[in-house]
Each structure stands twice: as C-alpha cells, then as structure tokens.
Design a protein around this motif. Structure first.
Motif, PDB file in Angstrom:
ATOM      1  N   ARG A 165      10.844  43.652 -36.160  1.00  0.00           N
ATOM      2  CA  ARG A 165      10.580  42.752 -37.284  1.00  0.00           C
ATOM      3  C   ARG A 165       9.123  42.772 -37.732  1.00  0.00           C
ATOM      4  NH1 ARG A 165      15.015  42.017 -39.983  1.00  0.00           N
ATOM      5  NH2 ARG A 165      16.710  41.992 -38.515  1.00  0.00           N
ATOM      6  N   GLY A 193      10.965  47.642 -47.734  1.00  0.00           N
ATOM      7  CA  GLY A 193      10.778  46.511 -46.841  1.00  0.00           C
ATOM      8  C   GLY A 193      11.888  46.334 -45.827  1.00  0.00           C
ATOM      9  N   ARG A 194      12.915  47.150 -45.899  1.00  0.00           N
ATOM     10  CA  ARG A 194      14.047  46.998 -44.971  1.00  0.00           C
ATOM     11  C   ARG A 194      13.636  47.257 -43.525  1.00  0.00           C
ATOM     12  NH1 ARG A 194      19.509  47.846 -46.959  1.00  0.00           N
ATOM     13  NH2 ARG A 194      19.527  48.379 -49.162  1.00  0.00           N
ATOM     14  N   ARG A 227      16.309  47.759 -41.359  1.00  0.00           N
ATOM     15  CA  ARG A 227      17.441  48.609 -40.954  1.00  0.00           C
ATOM     16  C   ARG A 227      17.980  49.295 -42.184  1.00  0.00           C
ATOM     17  NH1 ARG A 227      21.299  46.461 -36.426  1.00  0.00           N
ATOM     18  NH2 ARG A 227      19.881  45.154 -35.257  1.00  0.00           N
ATOM     19  N   PHE A 228      18.252  50.578 -42.066  1.00  0.00           N
ATOM     20  CA  PHE A 228      18.856  51.270 -43.185  1.00  0.00           C
ATOM     21  C   PHE A 228      19.511  52.558 -42.718  1.00  0.00           C
ATOM     22  CE2 PHE A 228      15.362  54.274 -43.441  1.00  0.00           C
ATOM     23  CZ  PHE A 228      14.269  53.538 -42.999  1.00  0.00           C
ATOM     24  N   ARG A 229      20.399  53.015 -43.539  1.00  0.00           N
ATOM     25  CA  ARG A 229      21.151  54.233 -43.248  1.00  0.00           C
ATOM     26  C   ARG A 229      20.913  55.185 -44.411  1.00  0.00           C
ATOM     27  NH1 ARG A 229      26.270  54.413 -40.026  1.00  0.00           N
ATOM     28  NH2 ARG A 229      26.646  56.650 -39.800  1.00  0.00           N
ATOM     29  N   HIS A 281      10.331  35.912 -61.795  1.00  0.00           N
ATOM     30  CA  HIS A 281      10.290  36.336 -60.383  1.00  0.00           C
ATOM     31  C   HIS A 281       9.949  37.815 -60.243  1.00  0.00           C
ATOM     32  CE1 HIS A 281      11.944  32.446 -59.471  1.00  0.00           C
ATOM     33  NE2 HIS A 281      13.006  32.694 -60.198  1.00  0.00           N
ATOM     34  N   ASP A 303      11.874  47.122 -60.331  1.00  0.00           N
ATOM     35  CA  ASP A 303      13.106  47.300 -59.563  1.00  0.00           C
ATOM     36  C   ASP A 303      14.263  47.676 -60.476  1.00  0.00           C
ATOM     37  OD1 ASP A 303      11.973  46.527 -57.059  1.00  0.00           O
ATOM     38  OD2 ASP A 303      12.047  44.445 -57.720  1.00  0.00           O
ATOM     39  N   ALA A 304      13.980  47.810 -61.766  1.00  0.00           N
ATOM     40  CA  ALA A 304      15.015  48.115 -62.760  1.00  0.00           C
ATOM     41  C   ALA A 304      14.345  48.921 -63.867  1.00  0.00           C
ATOM     42  CB  ALA A 304      15.607  46.801 -63.304  1.00  0.00           C
ATOM     43  N   ASP A 338      13.522  49.559 -51.406  1.00  0.00           N
ATOM     44  CA  ASP A 338      14.096  49.376 -50.072  1.00  0.00           C
ATOM     45  C   ASP A 338      13.068  49.536 -48.965  1.00  0.00           C
ATOM     46  OD1 ASP A 338      16.571  48.906 -51.121  1.00  0.00           O
ATOM     47  OD2 ASP A 338      17.291  50.953 -50.852  1.00  0.00           O
ATOM     48  N   TYR A 385      12.281  45.137 -68.539  1.00  0.00           N
ATOM     49  CA  TYR A 385      11.089  44.293 -68.357  1.00  0.00           C
ATOM     50  C   TYR A 385      10.403  44.048 -69.698  1.00  0.00           C
ATOM     51  CZ  TYR A 385      11.436  44.786 -63.289  1.00  0.00           C
ATOM     52  OH  TYR A 385      11.864  44.722 -61.991  1.00  0.00           O
TER      53      TYR A 385
END
Lengths: 214, 149
Positions: free
Chosen positions: B60, B40-41, B43-45, B109, B124-125, B38, B130
């Motif tokens: 941005r 690269g976000r 906006r986040f909470r 990807h 990411d997992a 996350d 993988y």
C-alpha cells in the motif's frame, strides 16, 4: 491452462480493495449481500465497509443479515457528498480498511460500498484496486448514453434489476450494447440481485483481476 | 500467469545495469505499458509487449513509477512503462478569470497540478470533453490553452 510462476511474490499481500458505487437505489447493498456468500463459497476471506451520509444504516443492514461476522463490517459516515470520501479525500475509508486488515490478518478482499451518488461518482485509485459502478434498468435505459464518469471509468459496469426491464419499457439488449459501446468494450455484466442472478460472473472477474486465482 | 509483487528498483539503477544490458542483447527485456489513469493501482493484471500475462501487486505504501523494475531473472526482466499522460494546459487572462477557471476545475473534480501561472489538467477522457465544459471561458478569451514548451 495458465502457468503460475511466483517470483518475489511470496511476500504477504494486503487485501484487495474493491469499490462499489452507483446511484441511490440501484442495488449496491443488495449486491454486497449477494457477493458475501458467493465469495465465501469460494473460500475467500472477506470484510466489508459501507459508507452512508450521516448514519450507519447500510452497515447495520449487512451486520444483521447473518451473512458475515458483524465485526467484519465497518461503517464510514461521509458527512458530505459520498464521493468526497471515496475520491477527493479517501482517508476515512483507507483507515477503515487498514483497521480491518489489522484485526483480521487473513482477510483477502475488502468490499467498500459507497453511499448512493450520481453518475459522476468515481473511486480514487489510492483507495481501491478495482471498482464497479451499479446502475439499474428502472433508472432508465438512457443512463449509459449519458456517459457519466462512473459509467465510463469503472472497471466493471453492473446493470442490475434486469428482471424489471419488461415492466419499465427497457430494451435490455440495447442498453447493454450501448453501455459496452460507451465503455470501449470494457466489462458490462447484468444482474438480478434479488435472486442472485449474474453474481457469479462478478466473482469470476474479481478472482481473475484482483485475487489472481485464475 | 506470472505473479509479481513489489518493485525491485528502477531500471536505471546502476546495480542492475550489467544484467539488464545483457538481457537487452538477448531480447529478454519485456515492457509492461500501464495507462496513466491506472498508475495509482496497487493491483493490476496486464500483458507485456511480449505477451506475458502479469498479475502485479504492490504494498500500500509503494508507488508505481515509470521505469519500475518488477521482475528480473536470468532469462528476462519486466519493466513498467507509463503511456504519456495527456494534459490540457490552461492560462487565465486575469485574476477574475482565474477564479472562474479554478471554480470549474474544482466543481468538475478534474485532476490538476499547478505550473507557474498555468493550470495543468491531467486528462482521463478525450480532450474535447474537457474543452466543452469551459467553452464559454475559451470563446471569450478569458482562458487560453498553452502549448507545452
């Protein structure tokens, strides 16, 4: 009740960018058509970007809907697999969003609808602040179990066309339970976009997660 | 909710050193742990380790960094911390194997970076998901995992 404390947050913000992805025919455009009035009803200033393969079909559908000023709807033609312009190189969509912000300075939220894709489709964090993945019960209740990256990684999974569940032999409760399990408890919401059911819950989530209204 | 916009600087900037040191003694430093996926976000909470609900937005053209100072006042500072990015470091046996590995990484990807003769996959997992995708290459010894040194 939460306390709102502003610090260096007084600086003007750009619009929140919210992605909507999912397989062909799952109801992405129908969701956009439901979200537009639901967001507007809460006083949220919005614009829309739609992605299509080689046409502006979805953009024209939204422009003609009468739900939003057609000038606030932009079309991006991917010209290739839809995920290439929302993940690998989202430049076209970033430019389209920047242009909407320039033309409509007060815009608070931009919806970016991807072209219909497969279960591996995901959005780049460079493009969207929050993204949802739309599947539907008629596509099969085994979709969550297949653990596609779209299903797993989206900030929100939407299961649409819930009204069709009894007609296509889907155990909706089990589908929702399995979706929640594979997502580690992250949000899963149910909708019937033909009738607008469940859409308010999505708007509630957007208000909290990216608009910071609650 | 504490509404925060933008990055003030880095927590290790000299200009903030005295104030942060003083806050540290008073228990006024709060850490906001951001999952690597996350980072690269814009906006986040998220909630800090001390329980403060933070609604964060960035311009941005701003990039969130590990150690970014997001808030500073007389009572507390809030600093972004990234969890450690899990990676799978792969080395191909020869050119032909490297072509195959590169093809798979692109086709799947994967997020990758290059370190010398190694392909480093940013995960990411779970790592097993993988490995499963390139199992024939691993089993045949065409690709081997390298431990970071």
């Amino acid at each position: 009740m939460s306390r709102l404390a502003l610090t260096h947050a007084d600086a003007p913000m750009t619009a929140a960018r919210v992605g909507i992805g999912g397989p062909v025919g799952s109801g992405k455009t129908a969701l956009v058509e439901q979200l537009i009035p639901a967001l507007q009803a809460r006083g949220i200033d919005i614009a829309v970007i739609t992605n299509d393969l080689v046409t502006a079909e979805d953009a024209e559908r939204v422009r003609r809907s009468g739900l939003i000023d057609p000038e606030r709807v932009s079309a991006v033609e991917a010209g290739a697999c839809p995920h290439t312009v929302i993940r690998e190189d989202p430049t076209l969509n970033i430019e389209a969003a920047d242009e909407l912000e320039r033309r409509f300075p007060g815009v608070e939220l931009i919806l970016l609808e991807s072209g219909g894709d497969n279960l591996a489709s995901t959005f780049s964090r460079d493009l969207t602040d929050f993204w949802m993945f739309v599947i539907d019960v008629a596509g099969g209740d085994d979709i969550p179990r297949k653990r596609g990256p779209g299903v797993i990684r989206a900030d929100l999974l939407v299961i649409n066309k819930v009204d069709l569940a009894p007609h296509v032999g889907v155990d909706l409760a089990r589908m929702q339970r399995e979706a929640t399990e594979v997502r580690g408890g992250r949000p899963v919401l149910l909708t019937n976009c033909r009738r607008g059911e469940g859409v308010d819950a999505i708007v509630d989530l957007l208000e909290r997660e990216v608009l910071f209204r609650t | 909710m504490l509404r925060l916009h933008g990055i003030m600087g880095r927590a290790d900037d000299k200009v903030y050193a005295r104030q942060l040191h003083a806050l540290e003694h008073r228990g006024g430093i709060e850490l906001l742990f951001v999952p690597p996926a996350d980072a690269g976000r814009k906006r986040f909470r998220l909630t800090t380790d001390r329980g403060t609900d933070c609604a964060v937005s960035l311009d941005r053209d701003e990039e969130l960094i590990d150690g970014a100072l997001l808030h500073l006042d007389a009572e507390r500072a809030i600093i972004a911390r990234f969890g450690e990015q899990q990676v799978l470091r792969l080395k191909a046996r020869d050119d032909a194997s490297a072509l195959k590995l590169g093809w798979h990484a692109g086709n799947l990807h994967w997020r990758v970076r290059f370190e010398g003769d190694c392909l480093v996959v940013l995960l990411d997992a779970p790592i097993e998901t993988y490995r499963a995708r390139i199992l024939p290459l691993l089993d045949a010894g065409e690709v081997v995992e390298r431990v970071h040194v």
